[in-house]
Design a protein around this motif. Structure first.
Motif, PDB file in Angstrom:
ATOM      1  N   LEU A 194       0.786  -1.259  -0.032  1.00 19.64           N
ATOM      2  CA  LEU A 194      -0.051   0.023  -0.029  1.00 19.64           C
ATOM      3  C   LEU A 194       0.917   1.042   0.074  1.00 19.64           C
ATOM      4  N   MET A 195       1.781   1.374   0.771  1.00 14.57           N
ATOM      5  CA  MET A 195       2.643   2.287   0.713  1.00 14.57           C
ATOM      6  C   MET A 195       3.501   2.366  -0.616  1.00 14.57           C
ATOM      7  N   VAL A 196       3.865   1.457  -1.105  1.00 16.02           N
ATOM      8  CA  VAL A 196       4.470   1.591  -2.744  1.00 16.02           C
ATOM      9  C   VAL A 196       3.335   2.233  -3.538  1.00 16.02           C
ATOM     10  N   SER A 197       2.282   1.363  -3.825  1.00 18.53           N
ATOM     11  CA  SER A 197       1.184   2.120  -4.503  1.00 18.53           C
ATOM     12  C   SER A 197       0.947   3.346  -4.320  1.00 18.53           C
ATOM     13  N   GLY A 198       0.848   3.907  -2.970  1.00 16.17           N
ATOM     14  CA  GLY A 198       0.422   5.327  -2.662  1.00 16.17           C
ATOM     15  C   GLY A 198       1.764   6.322  -2.797  1.00 16.17           C
ATOM     16  N   ASP A 199       2.934   5.709  -2.860  1.00 15.04           N
ATOM     17  CA  ASP A 199       4.220   6.634  -3.456  1.00 15.04           C
ATOM     18  C   ASP A 199       3.837   6.796  -5.008  1.00 15.04           C
ATOM     19  N   TYR A 200       3.588   5.834  -5.687  1.00 12.28           N
ATOM     20  CA  TYR A 200       3.301   5.795  -7.191  1.00 12.28           C
ATOM     21  C   TYR A 200       2.286   7.210  -7.554  1.00 12.28           C
ATOM     22  N   PHE A 201       1.194   6.716  -6.626  1.00 10.31           N
ATOM     23  CA  PHE A 201       0.211   7.821  -6.972  1.00 10.31           C
ATOM     24  C   PHE A 201       0.554   9.369  -6.639  1.00 10.31           C
ATOM     25  N   ALA A 202       1.231   9.252  -5.338  1.00 12.22           N
ATOM     26  CA  ALA A 202       1.739  10.742  -4.795  1.00 12.22           C
ATOM     27  C   ALA A 202       2.767  11.353  -5.882  1.00 12.22           C
ATOM     28  N   SER A 203       3.451  10.412  -6.402  1.00 11.00           N
ATOM     29  CA  SER A 203       4.668  11.061  -7.384  1.00 11.00           C
ATOM     30  C   SER A 203       4.031  11.897  -8.426  1.00 11.00           C
ATOM     31  N   LEU A 204       2.653  11.628  -8.849  1.00 12.71           N
ATOM     32  CA  LEU A 204       2.460  12.410  -9.808  1.00 12.71           C
ATOM     33  C   LEU A 204       2.039  13.861  -9.529  1.00 12.71           C
ATOM     34  N   THR A 205       1.824  14.353  -8.145  1.00 12.58           N
ATOM     35  CA  THR A 205       1.332  15.481  -7.542  1.00 12.58           C
ATOM     36  C   THR A 205       2.241  16.560  -8.228  1.00 12.58           C
ATOM     37  N   LEU A 206       3.737  16.911  -7.650  1.00 11.50           N
ATOM     38  CA  LEU A 206       4.270  18.075  -7.786  1.00 11.50           C
ATOM     39  C   LEU A 206       4.565  18.294  -9.603  1.00 11.50           C
ATOM     40  N   PRO A 207       4.899  17.306 -10.272  1.00 13.49           N
ATOM     41  CA  PRO A 207       5.115  17.788 -11.921  1.00 13.49           C
ATOM     42  C   PRO A 207       3.491  18.218 -12.531  1.00 13.49           C
ATOM     43  N   LEU A 208       2.630  17.411 -12.129  1.00 13.91           N
ATOM     44  CA  LEU A 208       1.122  17.622 -12.539  1.00 13.91           C
ATOM     45  C   LEU A 208       0.879  19.032 -12.152  1.00 13.91           C
ATOM     46  N   ALA A 209       0.848  19.197 -10.665  1.00 19.49           N
ATOM     47  CA  ALA A 209       0.588  20.516 -10.206  1.00 19.49           C
ATOM     48  C   ALA A 209       1.215  21.695 -10.892  1.00 19.49           C
ATOM     49  N   LEU A 210       2.441  21.815 -11.073  1.00 15.51           N
ATOM     50  CA  LEU A 210       3.401  22.747 -11.500  1.00 15.51           C
ATOM     51  C   LEU A 210       3.076  22.934 -12.957  1.00 15.51           C
ATOM     52  N   LEU A 211       2.687  22.053 -13.678  1.00 16.29           N
ATOM     53  CA  LEU A 211       2.408  22.114 -15.012  1.00 16.29           C
ATOM     54  C   LEU A 211       1.098  22.826 -15.270  1.00 16.29           C
ATOM     55  N   CYS A 212       0.014  22.378 -14.378  1.00 16.52           N
ATOM     56  CA  CYS A 212      -1.249  23.194 -14.233  1.00 16.52           C
ATOM     57  C   CYS A 212      -0.922  24.728 -13.761  1.00 16.52           C
ATOM     58  N   VAL A 213      -0.062  25.078 -12.993  1.00 17.93           N
ATOM     59  CA  VAL A 213       0.199  26.229 -12.622  1.00 17.93           C
ATOM     60  C   VAL A 213       0.706  27.202 -13.797  1.00 17.93           C
ATOM     61  N   GLY A 214       1.499  26.571 -14.615  1.00 18.47           N
ATOM     62  CA  GLY A 214       1.897  26.987 -15.868  1.00 18.47           C
ATOM     63  C   GLY A 214       1.119  27.245 -16.851  1.00 18.47           C
ATOM     64  N   GLY A 215       0.101  26.216 -17.042  1.00 19.81           N
ATOM     65  CA  GLY A 215      -0.903  26.380 -18.184  1.00 19.81           C
ATOM     66  C   GLY A 215      -1.845  27.367 -17.451  1.00 19.81           C
ATOM     67  N   THR A 216      -2.221  27.502 -16.445  1.00 19.59           N
ATOM     68  CA  THR A 216      -3.094  28.574 -15.948  1.00 19.59           C
ATOM     69  C   THR A 216      -2.396  30.008 -16.236  1.00 19.59           C
ATOM     70  N   LEU A 217      -1.325  30.074 -15.997  1.00 22.67           N
ATOM     71  CA  LEU A 217      -0.521  31.266 -16.371  1.00 22.67           C
ATOM     72  C   LEU A 217      -0.662  31.761 -17.723  1.00 22.67           C
ATOM     73  N   SER A 218      -0.460  30.785 -18.674  1.00 23.11           N
ATOM     74  CA  SER A 218      -0.749  31.140 -19.919  1.00 23.11           C
ATOM     75  C   SER A 218      -2.254  31.727 -20.409  1.00 23.11           C
ATOM     76  N   GLY A 219      -3.116  31.325 -19.724  1.00 24.51           N
ATOM     77  CA  GLY A 219      -4.283  32.048 -19.989  1.00 24.51           C
ATOM     78  C   GLY A 219      -4.502  33.449 -19.084  1.00 24.51           C
ATOM     79  N   LEU A 220      -3.709  33.781 -18.501  1.00 20.58           N
ATOM     80  CA  LEU A 220      -3.859  35.053 -17.894  1.00 20.58           C
ATOM     81  C   LEU A 220      -3.306  36.200 -18.824  1.00 20.58           C
TER      82      LEU A 220
END
Length: 315
Positions: A194-220
């Protein structure tokens, strides 16, 4: 270590984070991601992957090291002081209708994404676990103070305090902290799979979130209220981080604690501020401009701040 080596080491900490933001900006401009993707991915991060990341970081942490009531209390006081200073300045220098938007843009940082990513880059597991605990203070104080100042200048528009309290209590990041602390305190463990699966899932967070910050910035867009937005951005990215970090140093904070607070103080304005301004009928163009400006200059101001603090041997 000479200054050149310290500067290169600083770039290794900050550039990967901001590179992801600018990649997101480019992907949006090239049409590889769109607004629908950003909305879906942002919801996934906020409701699922980021809470998982915070939960796993805290349950692995040594709470005697990461749970520091003095740090949490100081950050709350610094937030209140920043809020008061920004409001006082806005009262003197900003048109009445824009004061609430200006104040929120000047004190409310994107700690949950940019601040946490920088903390993880600089301090690894400590940055994630201590930063996750600090997010509890951030979420409650930022949301409450934003409602206060925006409601003060939006005429008949008023936020429901009941809905604000309900949203805070239901906030997935708050829930992740509340659930994780007993696990860490009592030394409870989860199965390895469960910890390993959680790590896989959690590893999506920062790259995906930062891409979204940049994508949002493009629309401003930066077409109106540029002077007011620039004033709020200087306050957010230079003046308040400098004052608050100096105050933290005077209060005796050093090393990881001082570095973590600086990164949170110096985070660019949160994209959530635009949503709240829009909901309360405020000047959403000004809010968007502040977000865009602070995010663009953060790569310079944060890098410079980390370099100066590292050179001085403080973090």
């Amino acid at each position: 270590m000479n200054l050149a080596s310290i500067f290169l080491q600083t770039l290794e900490i900050t550039l990967p984070v901001f590179a992801m933001v600018f990649i997101g900006l480019g992907l949006r401009r090239w049409g590889l991601i769109d607004l629908a993707f950003i909305h879906t991915a942002s919801a996934l991060v906020f409701k699922a992957t980021l809470p998982t990341l915070i939960f796993l970081s805290i349950i692995r942490a040594d709470l005697e090291t990461t749970l520091n009531p003095g740090l949490l209390g100081f950050y709350l006081l610094a937030t209140l002081g920043s809020f008061a200073l920004a409001w006082l300045w806005a009262h003197w220098r900003v048109p009445y209708r824009d004061r609430g938007v200006y104040v929120q843009g000047a004190f409310r940082g994107n700690c949950g994404i940019v601040g946490l990513a920088l903390a993880a880059s600089l301090y690894g597991d400590y940055g994630l676990s201590a930063g996750g605990l600090l997010l509890g203070v951030v979420i409650i104080s930022y949301n409450t103070l934003s409602v206060v100042v925006l409601s003060a200048y939006q005429g008949d528009q008023r936020a429901s305090w009941q809905s604000i309290v309900r949203d805070i209590l239901r906030n997935p990041l708050i829930l992740a902290v509340v659930i994780a602390v007993p696990f860490a305190w009592w030394g409870l463990t989860l199965p390895d799979w469960l910890m390993v699966s959680g790590d896989y899932f959690a590893s999506l967070t920062l790259p995906l979130a930062l891409l979204c910050v940049g994508g949002t910035l493009s629309g401003l867009t930066m077409r109106q209220d540029q002077g007011t937005a620039a004033g709020a951005s200087v306050l957010k990215m230079v003046v308040l981080p400098a004052i608050c970090t100096f105050a933290a140093w005077l209060a005796g904070f050093r090393g990881q604690e001082l570095g973590l607070m600086f990164l949170f103080f110096a985070s660019p304005t949160a994209a959530a501020s635009f949503v709240m301004v829009k909901a309360l009928g405020g000047n959403d163009k000004l809010a968007a401009n502040i977000i865009a400006l602070t995010t663009l200059v953060a790569s310079v101001t944060v890098t410079l701040g980390v370099f100066l603090l590292t050179s001085a041997g403080l973090i």
